[in-house]
Design a protein around this motif. Structure first.
Motif, PDB file in Angstrom:
ATOM      1  N   ILE A   1      24.297  74.714   0.224  1.00  0.00           N
ATOM      2  CA  ILE A   1      23.679  75.292  -0.973  1.00  0.00           C
ATOM      3  C   ILE A   1      23.044  76.641  -0.655  1.00  0.00           C
ATOM      4  O   ILE A   1      23.174  77.606  -1.428  1.00  0.00           O
ATOM      5  CB  ILE A   1      22.660  74.311  -1.576  1.00  0.00           C
ATOM      6  CG1 ILE A   1      23.420  73.166  -2.271  1.00  0.00           C
ATOM      7  CG2 ILE A   1      21.723  75.009  -2.558  1.00  0.00           C
ATOM      8  CD1 ILE A   1      22.547  72.134  -2.921  1.00  0.00           C
ATOM      9  N   ALA A   2      22.379  76.754   0.477  1.00  0.00           N
ATOM     10  CA  ALA A   2      21.812  78.046   0.877  1.00  0.00           C
ATOM     11  C   ALA A   2      22.921  79.089   1.037  1.00  0.00           C
ATOM     12  O   ALA A   2      22.767  80.257   0.627  1.00  0.00           O
ATOM     13  CB  ALA A   2      21.032  77.894   2.176  1.00  0.00           C
TER      14      ALA A   2
ATOM     15  N   GLY B   1      25.709  84.327  -4.598  1.00  0.00           N
ATOM     16  CA  GLY B   1      25.599  84.415  -6.047  1.00  0.00           C
ATOM     17  C   GLY B   1      26.594  83.570  -6.814  1.00  0.00           C
ATOM     18  O   GLY B   1      26.969  83.892  -7.944  1.00  0.00           O
ATOM     19  N   VAL B   2      27.029  82.476  -6.216  1.00  0.00           N
ATOM     20  CA  VAL B   2      28.002  81.588  -6.870  1.00  0.00           C
ATOM     21  C   VAL B   2      27.358  80.881  -8.056  1.00  0.00           C
ATOM     22  O   VAL B   2      26.144  80.641  -8.087  1.00  0.00           O
ATOM     23  CB  VAL B   2      28.515  80.565  -5.833  1.00  0.00           C
ATOM     24  CG1 VAL B   2      29.319  79.463  -6.483  1.00  0.00           C
ATOM     25  CG2 VAL B   2      29.336  81.264  -4.762  1.00  0.00           C
ATOM     26  N   ASP B   3      28.163  80.550  -9.057  1.00  0.00           N
ATOM     27  CA  ASP B   3      27.715  79.702 -10.169  1.00  0.00           C
ATOM     28  C   ASP B   3      27.423  78.315  -9.575  1.00  0.00           C
ATOM     29  O   ASP B   3      28.341  77.534  -9.308  1.00  0.00           O
ATOM     30  CB  ASP B   3      28.817  79.613 -11.225  1.00  0.00           C
ATOM     31  CG  ASP B   3      28.421  78.777 -12.438  1.00  0.00           C
ATOM     32  OD1 ASP B   3      27.620  77.828 -12.288  1.00  0.00           O
ATOM     33  OD2 ASP B   3      28.948  79.038 -13.531  1.00  0.00           O
TER      34      ASP B   3
ATOM     35  N   ALA C   1      29.797  75.079  -8.804  1.00  0.00           N
ATOM     36  CA  ALA C   1      30.126  74.816  -7.404  1.00  0.00           C
ATOM     37  C   ALA C   1      29.838  73.368  -7.038  1.00  0.00           C
ATOM     38  O   ALA C   1      30.655  72.703  -6.375  1.00  0.00           O
ATOM     39  CB  ALA C   1      29.339  75.756  -6.499  1.00  0.00           C
ATOM     40  N   VAL C   2      28.686  72.863  -7.454  1.00  0.00           N
ATOM     41  CA  VAL C   2      28.327  71.483  -7.153  1.00  0.00           C
ATOM     42  C   VAL C   2      29.305  70.513  -7.821  1.00  0.00           C
ATOM     43  O   VAL C   2      29.718  69.513  -7.223  1.00  0.00           O
ATOM     44  CB  VAL C   2      26.879  71.195  -7.592  1.00  0.00           C
ATOM     45  CG1 VAL C   2      26.579  69.696  -7.548  1.00  0.00           C
ATOM     46  CG2 VAL C   2      25.894  71.958  -6.708  1.00  0.00           C
TER      47      VAL C   2
ATOM     48  N   GLN D   1      23.007  62.855  -5.745  1.00  0.00           N
ATOM     49  CA  GLN D   1      21.589  62.576  -5.957  1.00  0.00           C
ATOM     50  C   GLN D   1      20.658  63.689  -5.499  1.00  0.00           C
ATOM     51  O   GLN D   1      19.529  63.800  -5.995  1.00  0.00           O
ATOM     52  CB  GLN D   1      21.205  61.282  -5.232  1.00  0.00           C
ATOM     53  CG  GLN D   1      21.876  60.045  -5.769  1.00  0.00           C
ATOM     54  CD  GLN D   1      21.438  58.788  -5.042  1.00  0.00           C
ATOM     55  OE1 GLN D   1      20.317  58.691  -4.539  1.00  0.00           O
ATOM     56  NE2 GLN D   1      22.314  57.802  -4.975  1.00  0.00           N
ATOM     57  N   LYS D   2      21.097  64.518  -4.547  1.00  0.00           N
ATOM     58  CA  LYS D   2      20.170  65.455  -3.922  1.00  0.00           C
ATOM     59  C   LYS D   2      20.439  66.926  -4.237  1.00  0.00           C
ATOM     60  O   LYS D   2      19.537  67.743  -4.074  1.00  0.00           O
ATOM     61  CB  LYS D   2      20.179  65.261  -2.399  1.00  0.00           C
ATOM     62  CG  LYS D   2      19.861  63.837  -1.948  1.00  0.00           C
ATOM     63  CD  LYS D   2      18.479  63.385  -2.394  1.00  0.00           C
ATOM     64  CE  LYS D   2      18.174  61.976  -1.912  1.00  0.00           C
ATOM     65  NZ  LYS D   2      16.817  61.513  -2.335  1.00  0.00           N
ATOM     66  N   ALA D   3      21.654  67.269  -4.657  1.00  0.00           N
ATOM     67  CA  ALA D   3      21.966  68.685  -4.882  1.00  0.00           C
ATOM     68  C   ALA D   3      21.051  69.293  -5.941  1.00  0.00           C
ATOM     69  O   ALA D   3      20.522  70.398  -5.755  1.00  0.00           O
ATOM     70  CB  ALA D   3      23.428  68.851  -5.272  1.00  0.00           C
TER      71      ALA D   3
END
Length: 293
Positions: free
Chosen positions: A189-190, A196-198, A202-203, A218-220
């Motif tokens: 994620i960092a 600058g991804v959406d 992405a998730v 659960q954590k993203a």
């Protein structure tokens, strides 16, 4: 239906005890902080002001406390379960503790006329609240079968994995895998944010491929929101990785990634994040990049 004493009504124990009460069991709860018994009482259970009073007449004694010394105190200390529970009672230890401590307590329990299984859980606060926990059980097969109605009331995946201590060993492995997944998700994620991804997109796409996992699901969002209210605290995960490190050393198993994860978890605690959800490992990734959080 069983008469159940439930010792330890924290983030996990409270909803578990509530589910058991709603399933029709007669549940009496005890917690060091008496106010934690309120949800159980509202669900039709009752509260006791000591372990001795909680276990009176109990067929089953459930324990959900933080660490090995806590379980030893609840079971074996003066005024504890071994001194006060009815002979033949079945003890279900839902806590996550050292396998060797579990094995020793099982021997003592058996010598004093009790049955006992170790039944640590995975799934965090959400799993406890939704009665969807994964429960890994160590103990005699007949004791597992006797406990099954109780385990099924709080869990979705309930598996007997071997003799006393085996449940704790499997839970230690579970915590190793979960910690690794959380750390790598935090780094991913960092990395994505730096470009600058959406992020929601992405998730979503990562979750649909081989990178998908319960940890991502659960954590993203907690990482994206920088919202780390505890479902499972870093303090507890640090304790669990200590169990992995110790048990691996005793077995001659080399866990280099596990050793690194243990250090990263320790760093999070040293920086004041011990009371946060373990998804707050993301804060450690940001600290390593020189970002203030």
């Amino acid at each position: 239906m069983s008469t159940i004493a439930f010792i330890g009504l924290g983030i996990m124990g409270s909803p578990m005890a509530v589910h058991l009460s709603k399933a029709g069991h007669q549940v009496t709860g005890y917690n060091l902080s008496p106010d934690r018994t309120a949800p159980l009482v509202e669900a039709g259970g009752s509260a006791a002001d000591s372990i001795a009073k909680a276990v009176i007449g109990a067929d089953i004694v459930a324990v959900m406390v933080p660490d090995s010394p806590d379980v030893q105190d609840v079971l074996a200390a003066e005024g504890g379960v071994f001194d006060n529970a009815p002979a033949g009672a079945l003890i279900i230890d839902f806590s996550s503790i050292r396998p060797d401590v579990t094995a020793n307590l099982a021997q003592e329990a058996e010598s004093r006329g009790f049955r006992i299984i170790d039944a640590p859980v995975s799934g965090g606060q959400a799993g406890a609240e939704n009665a969807s926990l994964s429960i890994m059980v160590g103990g005699y097969a007949e004791d597992f079968e006797a406990a099954k109605p109780v385990l099924d009331a709080v869990g979705k995946t309930v598996v007997h994995v071997g003799p006393n201590g085996a449940g704790q060993t499997v839970k230690a492995a579970n915590q190793l895998i979960v910690a690794g997944n959380i750390q790598l998700l935090a780094e991913a994620i960092a990395f994505l944010e730096a470009y600058g991804v959406d992020m929601p997109a992405a998730v979503e796409v990562l979750g649909g491929g081989l990178a998908g996992s319960a940890v991502l699901n659960q954590k993203a969002q907690k990482m994206l929101d920088r919202s780390f209210e505890p479902g499972f605290r870093i303090d507890l995960h640090h304790k669990d990785l200590g169990i992995v490190t110790s048990a691996a050393r005793e077995a001659g198993v080399i866990t280099p990634v596990g050793a690194l994860l243990t250090q990263l978890m320790a760093s999070a605690r040293a920086n004041g994040d011990g009371g946060l959800d373990h998804s707050a490992l993301f804060r450690g990734v940001e600290r390593l990049a020189g970002k203030v959080n």
